[in-house]
Write an enzyme that holds these catalytic residues in place. Structure first.
Site, PDB file in Angstrom:
ATOM      1  N   LYS A   1      -4.871   8.201   6.523  1.00  0.00           N
ATOM      2  CA  LYS A   1      -3.628   7.710   6.574  1.00  0.00           C
ATOM      3  C   LYS A   1      -2.612   8.663   7.455  1.00  0.00           C
ATOM      4  O   LYS A   1      -2.852  10.042   6.930  1.00  0.00           O
ATOM      5  CB  LYS A   1      -2.963   7.235   5.116  1.00  0.00           C
ATOM      6  CG  LYS A   1      -2.026   6.190   5.118  1.00  0.00           C
ATOM      7  CD  LYS A   1      -1.642   5.808   3.992  1.00  0.00           C
ATOM      8  CE  LYS A   1      -0.612   4.564   3.804  1.00  0.00           C
ATOM      9  NZ  LYS A   1      -0.679   4.103   2.765  1.00  0.00           N
TER      10      LYS A   1
ATOM     11  N   GLU B   1       1.178  -6.889 -10.295  1.00  0.00           N
ATOM     12  CA  GLU B   1       2.378  -7.242 -10.817  1.00  0.00           C
ATOM     13  C   GLU B   1       2.296  -8.150 -12.241  1.00  0.00           C
ATOM     14  O   GLU B   1       3.051  -8.087 -13.146  1.00  0.00           O
ATOM     15  CB  GLU B   1       3.299  -8.202 -10.033  1.00  0.00           C
ATOM     16  CG  GLU B   1       3.874  -7.103  -8.853  1.00  0.00           C
ATOM     17  CD  GLU B   1       3.002  -6.966  -7.656  1.00  0.00           C
ATOM     18  OE1 GLU B   1       1.945  -7.374  -7.844  1.00  0.00           O
ATOM     19  OE2 GLU B   1       3.360  -5.920  -6.715  1.00  0.00           O
TER      20      GLU B   1
ATOM     21  N   ARG C   1       4.934 -12.666  -8.216  1.00  0.00           N
ATOM     22  CA  ARG C   1       3.670 -12.869  -8.924  1.00  0.00           C
ATOM     23  C   ARG C   1       3.671 -12.954 -10.022  1.00  0.00           C
ATOM     24  O   ARG C   1       2.615 -13.245 -10.792  1.00  0.00           O
ATOM     25  CB  ARG C   1       3.020 -11.284  -8.413  1.00  0.00           C
ATOM     26  CG  ARG C   1       2.668 -11.132  -7.076  1.00  0.00           C
ATOM     27  CD  ARG C   1       1.053 -11.813  -6.650  1.00  0.00           C
ATOM     28  NE  ARG C   1       0.971 -12.075  -5.178  1.00  0.00           N
ATOM     29  CZ  ARG C   1       0.285 -10.986  -4.708  1.00  0.00           C
ATOM     30  NH1 ARG C   1      -0.278 -10.100  -5.206  1.00  0.00           N
ATOM     31  NH2 ARG C   1       0.213 -11.540  -3.222  1.00  0.00           N
TER      32      ARG C   1
HETATM   33  C1  LIG Z   1       2.403  -7.953  -4.134  1.00  0.00           C
HETATM   34  C2  LIG Z   1       2.757  -6.778  -3.584  1.00  0.00           C
HETATM   35  N1  LIG Z   1       3.137  -5.497  -4.096  1.00  0.00           N
HETATM   36  C3  LIG Z   1       3.649  -4.343  -3.637  1.00  0.00           C
HETATM   37  C4  LIG Z   1       3.581  -4.236  -2.547  1.00  0.00           C
HETATM   38  C5  LIG Z   1       4.052  -3.058  -1.450  1.00  0.00           C
HETATM   39  N2  LIG Z   1       3.002  -2.366  -0.790  1.00  0.00           N
HETATM   40  C6  LIG Z   1       2.968  -2.648   0.363  1.00  0.00           C
HETATM   41  S1  LIG Z   1       1.692  -1.880   1.299  1.00  0.00           S
HETATM   42  C7  LIG Z   1       1.181  -1.249  -0.283  1.00  0.00           C
HETATM   43  C8  LIG Z   1       0.030  -0.222  -0.290  1.00  0.00           C
HETATM   44  C9  LIG Z   1      -1.091  -1.003   0.508  1.00  0.00           C
HETATM   45  O1  LIG Z   1      -2.125   0.283   0.308  1.00  0.00           O
HETATM   46  P1  LIG Z   1      -3.538  -0.258   0.790  1.00  0.00           P
HETATM   47  O2  LIG Z   1      -3.901  -1.472   0.615  1.00  0.00           O
HETATM   48  O3  LIG Z   1      -4.372   0.647   0.523  1.00  0.00           O
HETATM   49  O4  LIG Z   1      -3.237   0.061   2.457  1.00  0.00           O
HETATM   50  P2  LIG Z   1      -2.951   1.250   3.340  1.00  0.00           P
HETATM   51  O5  LIG Z   1      -1.468   1.314   3.463  1.00  0.00           O
HETATM   52  O6  LIG Z   1      -3.284   2.398   2.520  1.00  0.00           O
HETATM   53  O7  LIG Z   1      -3.396   1.038   4.356  1.00  0.00           O
HETATM   54  C10 LIG Z   1       2.018  -1.620  -1.210  1.00  0.00           C
HETATM   55  C11 LIG Z   1       1.769  -1.268  -2.830  1.00  0.00           C
HETATM   56  C12 LIG Z   1       3.037  -5.406  -1.515  1.00  0.00           C
HETATM   57  N3  LIG Z   1       3.000  -5.498  -0.205  1.00  0.00           N
HETATM   58  N4  LIG Z   1       2.687  -6.530  -2.337  1.00  0.00           N
END
Ligand SMILES: Cc1ncc(C[n+]2csc(CCOP(=O)(O)OP(=O)(O)O)c2C)c(N)n1
Length: 625
Positions: free
Chosen positions: A278, A362, A390
């Site tokens: 990242k 959630e 959710r």
């Molecule tokens: C239901 C929900 N909860 C929380 C979030 C906030 N959120 C956005 S991206 C993310 C992390 C995503 O991590 P990953 O899928 O590993 O992708 P990366 O950003 O590391 O590429 C979170 C927790 C969300 N988008 N949707």
């Protein structure tokens, strides 16, 4: 002209000589850093998928082939490669490109998202739909390691063997927004750490052959630079019916391209585990993956962001709950993968044993809170209003029905601004209002916010608070908070002609509207309702009987919002005073800054006054007659 400037469609990506691809990747990174330093956005996740996105567009043919991105916050590179690079500097700006994928924005965006964990199920539906209709496109789903902490992703995995073919790319960078947590994260780490690739299954052996065994084995030997161990002997995905490949280096365009060419030939669902960094290519983002996951404007050379002097509601939440927990050891705090976003990081630092990051889960978070509550603890569940959607069933079926002592802290309630419709917290009043016995409130400023949290800490039963993104009016909380009387509004200004009920952050707008009315000789009262439920019906009735017009103002959709509860009550009492409602319309509100969108959709003091004046003269004439 740079290579990127020559990319107007995926065909241009395919036409580039292989030797130019590293240069294209570099230019994409430069564009991401340059533009996002001005617009803000999801920098780290996109820097991590540059090679992946290029390889996908070298091998697959969108829009015929479908590429889904989970959350889709990492879809910026895909945007740059699919005809949107000339407009890229408009990203997250009003009328510009959205920060997520939207089906309406491009034919290359086959699926929109903003919430996590949706891509696998949707991709499966597409693959099965394709098979039913007899077409032959490829379906590729890109999901981060944290997407696998979402229960819904596992619901998809439970069904995935039912498709003939689809490709899942597990983009493993070990980070959610914060460091990824839980057994799934540990499990993925174990796969990555497994040095053995001796037990290659038949398919993998075929793959090695296909790549040209020797090269692959050489690559497999050098973890840092390329492929680590090609295949772990047995992984959970295989047991669930997904043929597993990897882990491989997700920054090696050629390796990715060759692998996708191979996977394209497979007639079963497959998962490719890739390892990425990242923030790759930008030192500040590599140092602080959490901060650079998503941020506002920053200084391109240093990565520094402007420091704000006023603490946000989120920061205040984390610090205040930590203070309360110093004195009350029943208090616990739960986040679903947003320790910084919700401010609970401050709580975590002071009370690590009573802090829980449960992953992007959630539903589980809400049920987990229920369990804690049955043990006499006082859980505060801090989740953005949009993501709390959710947990709706749990709020009704588990928290409210059992009258459990769970406090819901709904962050980013109201317009979220540049994130757009997937993130606006505009529905929580509507979805919580019908839940029996649930107390719901919104503070007008930071001081009242802390009083409300204190009231929640002393309340027994389901209780919720909504508060907006960022800071409020900047009122410093008192050193000792006070318990507020539940269901009692605060009259800020008396007046006889119009009564303005400004909920939460709209209280300021109500005060401004009262000033505008006063300038026209119209005497207006301003009430801070505080409580959405229970409504202060005595205060409401008093003003409704005494004034010519009631005006409600809320940072929420009008449908089933605060204004509706006011109208319902007046109708039940047969009080005919007209109610003018100010709030968001019955449509998905686009992205843009809060001032621009409030102006456009009539959530300003001026617009409120105009609406009131439409009703007021007629009302005066009617009462004179
Ligand atoms: C239901 C929900 N909860 C929380 C979030 C906030 N959120 C956005 S991206 C993310 C992390 C995503 O991590 P990953 O899928 O590993 O992708 P990366 O950003 O590391 O590429 C979170 C927790 C969300 N988008 N949707």
């Amino acid at each position: 002209m740079s290579l990127l400037q020559g990319i107007h469609s995926p065909a241009d990506v395919k036409a580039l000589p292989e030797a130019d691809l590293p240069m294209l990747a570099e230019e994409v990174r430069e564009a991401l850093i340059r533009v996002l330093s001005q617009t803000g956005g999801h920098l780290g996740p996109n820097l991590g998928v540059v090679e992946l996105s290029i390889a996908l567009h070298r091998v697959f043919d969108t829009p015929k082939d479908k590429i889904l991105f989970d959350v889709s916050h990492q879809g910026y590179v895909h945007k740059l490669l699919t005809g949107r690079q000339t407009r890229f500097d408009t990203i997250r700006q009003y009328e510009g490109l959205n920060g997520f994928l939207l089906r309406t924005e491009s034919e290359h965006d086959c699926y929109g998202a903003g919430h996590a964990g949706t891509a696998l199920s949707a991709a499966l539906g597409m693959a099965v739909g394709r098979d039913i209709s007899g077409s032959d496109e490829h379906i590729v789903c890109v999901a981060g390691d944290a997407a696998f902490t979402c229960g819904v992703s596992f619901e998809a995995l439970n069904n995935i063997a039912s498709t003939k073919r689809m490709i899942v790319v597990l983009n493993d960078n070990e980070w959610s927004i914060a460091k990824n947590v839980g057994a799934v994260a540990e499990y993925l780490n174990r796969i990555v750490a497994n040095p053995s690739y001796a037990h290659l299954h038949d398919k993998a052996a075929q793959f090695v052959e296909w790549l040209g065994g020797k090269t692959a084995r050489k690559l497999a030997g050098k973890f840092e630079a390329g492929m680590k161990n090609l295949i772990a002997p047995s992984v959970i995905f295989e047991d669930l019916g997904l043929r597993y490949y990897g882990p491989i280096d997700g920054h090696d365009i050629n390796l990715l391209t060759q692998t996708f060419e191979f996977l394209k030939t497979q007639t079963e669902p497959v998962i490719l585990h890739i390892l990425t960094k990242k923030g790759k290519g930008y030192a500040p983002a590599l140092e602080k993956p959490d901060k650079f996951h998503g941020l506002g404007k920053f200084h391109q050379d240093t990565g520094e962001t402007a420091a704000s002097s006023t603490p946000t509601y989120s920061e205040l939440l984390g610090r205040t709950l930590a203070d309360f927990a110093d004195r009350d050891n029943r208090i616990t705090a739960i986040t679903a993968a947003m320790p910084s976003g919700t401010g609970l990081i401050h709580f975590a630092q002071r009370h690590p044993r009573r802090f829980f990051d449960v992953g992007i889960a959630e539903e589980h978070a809400a049920l987990f809170a229920c369990g804690l509550a049955t043990q006499g603890l006082k859980p505060f569940l801090a989740i953005y209003s949009t993501f709390m959607q959710r947990a709706y069933d749990m709020i009704i079926h588990d928290i409210a029905l059992q009258n459990l002592d769970v406090a819901l802290c709904m962050d980013r309630a109201g317009l979220s601004g540049d994130d757009g419709p997937t993130h606006h917290g505009l529905f929580d009043i509507g979805y919580l209002r019908p839940v029996p016995g649930l107390v719901h409130m919104q503070p007008k400023d930071e001081d009242e916010f802390v009083d409300m949290l204190w009231t929640m800490a002393h309340y027994k039963g389901p209780i919720a608070i909504r508060y907006p993104r960022g800071a409020g009016t900047g009122v410093k909380p008192k050193s000792q908070p006070k318990i507020l009387e539940i269901g009692k509004a605060e009259v800020l200004r008396h007046g006889k002609r119009v009564a303005l009920f400004g909920l939460g952050n709209m209280c300021e707008v109500a005060l401004e509207a009262a000033d505008l009315l006063a300038a026209q000789g119209i005497d207006a009262a301003v009430i801070n309702p505080r409580w959405i439920k229970p409504l202060d019906t005595a205060t409401l009735e008093f003003f409704a009987r005494g004034c010519d017009v009631i005006c409600t103002l809320e940072d929420h959709v009008l449908h089933n919002g605060f204004g509706c509860s006011v109208m319902e009550f007046l109708s039940e009492r047969h009080i005919t005073t007209p109610v003018v409602r100010v709030g968001w319309p019955d449509e998905f509100v686009e992205h843009g800054t809060v001032p621009i969108l409030r102006e456009k959709h009539g959530l300003t003091a001026k617009a409120a006054v105009a609406k009131i004046l439409e009703v007021l003269p007629a009302r005066c004439a009617a009462s004179a007659a």
